[in-house]
Write a protein that holds these residues in place. Structure first.
Motif, PDB file in Angstrom:
ATOM      1  N   UNK A 134       0.878  -1.090  -0.122  1.00 53.68           N
ATOM      2  CA  UNK A 134      -0.003  -0.023  -0.032  1.00 53.68           C
ATOM      3  C   UNK A 134       0.774   1.318  -0.038  1.00 53.68           C
ATOM      4  N   UNK A 135       1.899   1.099   0.694  1.00 48.63           N
ATOM      5  CA  UNK A 135       2.634   2.444   0.768  1.00 48.63           C
ATOM      6  C   UNK A 135       3.514   2.610  -0.519  1.00 48.63           C
ATOM      7  N   UNK A 136       3.996   1.332  -1.365  1.00 48.48           N
ATOM      8  CA  UNK A 136       4.483   1.584  -2.487  1.00 48.48           C
ATOM      9  C   UNK A 136       3.581   2.008  -3.733  1.00 48.48           C
ATOM     10  N   UNK A 137       2.180   1.793  -3.388  1.00 47.18           N
ATOM     11  CA  UNK A 137       1.405   2.547  -4.222  1.00 47.18           C
ATOM     12  C   UNK A 137       1.107   3.773  -3.970  1.00 47.18           C
ATOM     13  N   UNK A 138       1.543   4.223  -2.887  1.00 54.30           N
ATOM     14  CA  UNK A 138       1.529   5.856  -2.417  1.00 54.30           C
ATOM     15  C   UNK A 138       0.251   6.161  -1.683  1.00 54.30           C
TER      16      UNK A 138
END
Ligand code: FES
Length: 250
Positions: A134-138
Motif C-alpha cells: 500500500x505504501x509502494x502504491x503511495x
C-alpha cells in the motif's frame, strides 16, 4: 564468486541476496513475508539458513543477507529445522486454521495440539507485506494498529479509508489470504469500503475500480494508457496482436 548451498556450487554476485541465489539454482527455502517485488521486510524469519564463513557458523535470514564472500550454506540443517519448527508453532498459534501455515506446520512436524490457542478466524500473521504494498502504491491507507496481542492491520479506526483506491494490491501480496475482498454485482468491497468496478471494453469482465484507473492516469505513460479500459488478459491479446501486425507489415 562461488558459494555452496546444500552441497551445490552456485554462482553469486557480491551483494546479491542469498535467497535469490538459492532460488535461481532451484534450491527451496520457505518464505512467507518475501515478495520479489517488495523485498527486504524480514519479518517472518522462516527463510533462516545456517551459514559457515571462515570456520564460524551463524544463522541469517536469507532474504536479507547480501552475500559478500565464499560461504557455505545449509538451508535444512538440524538446527534450522528445529528453529523453523518453533517459528511455525507460533504462527500456527496465531492463525490456527490457515491453510498456508497448516501446510508448513505438517511439513515441519508441528503437532496440532500445541498449548497456545489462537482465534480460529485469524489468518493474518502480521508480516507487513500488505502495508508495504500500500505504501509502494503511495496510498498509505492501511497500517499496523494497536499493540501486543491486539496488534492488527487496519485502516484508521477501522473506517473506510479515503486514500484507499480499492486496487487490492494488499490482498494480492498477502501470503495467507488474510485480506477479504469481495466482488458482487460490479462492486468490490475491501477494508469496509465499496468500489464501483469498471468493465473491460473487450471481454466485459469487471476488472478495476474507477479510483484505480484515476491513479493509473497520473502514473502511466500515454502509450500504456492506450489500453486503460482493458483487463490484463485482453491487454496481452491486443498487444500481441499489434506486435504480430508490425512483424507482418515489416
Ligand atoms: Fe525472509 Fe520472511 S522471508 S524473513
Amino acid at each position: 564468486m562461488k558459494i555452496i548451498i546444500d552441497g551445490i556450487e552456485c554462482e553469486a554476485q557480491s551483494g546479491e541476496m542469498l535467497l535469490q541465489i538459492a532460488k535461481r539454482n532451484g534450491i527451496f527455502i520457505p518464505t512467507l513475508c518475501h515478495s520479489d517485488a517488495l523485498p527486504g521486510l524480514g519479518s517472518c524469519r522462516l527463510c533462516i539458513v545456517e551459514i559457515e564463513e571462515k570456520g564460524h557458523k551463524r544463522i541469517v535470514a536469507s532474504c536479507l543477507y547480501p552475500v559478500r564472500s565464499e560461504i557455505v550454506v545449509y538451508t535444512h540443517s538440524e538446527k534450522i529445522n528445529f528453529m523453523r519448527k518453533n517459528l511455525l508453532m507460533l504462527l500456527y498459534a496465531r492463525a490456527p486454521l490457515d491453510d498456508t501455515i497448516n501446510k508448513l506446520r505438517k511439513e515441519y512436524g508441528v503437532a496440532d495440539d500445541i498449548r497456545f490457542s489462537g482465534d480460529p478466524d485469524e489468518h493474518c500473521i502480521l508480516c507487513g507485506l500488505c502495508v508495504k504494498a500500500c505504501e509502494e502504491m503511495g496510498s498509505f491507507a492501511i497500517s499496523t494498529v494497536m499493540r501486543g496481542v491486539t496488534k492488527k492491520v487496519s485502516t484508521p479506526y477501522d473506517e473506510p479509508s479515503a486514500p484507499c483506491i480499492g486496487c487490492a494490491s494488499c490482498a494480492h501480496v498477502c501470503p495467507t489470504d488474510a485480506i477479504k475482498v469481495t466482488e458482487k454485482n460490479g462492486i468490490r468491497t475491501i477494508w469496509n469500503k465499496d468500489f464501483q468496478l469498471v468493465k473491460c471494453e473487450r471481454c466485459g469482465k469487471p476488472f478495476a475500480t474507477e479510483e484505480q484507473l484515476e491513479y493509473n492516469r497520473n502514473k502511466l505513460s500515454e502509450k500504456e494508457l492506450e489500453y486503460e479500459y482493458f483487463c490484463e488478459g485482453c491487454k496481452k491479446v491486443l498487444i500481441s496482436g499489434k506486435l504480430k501486425e508490425i512483424y507482418r507489415d515489416a
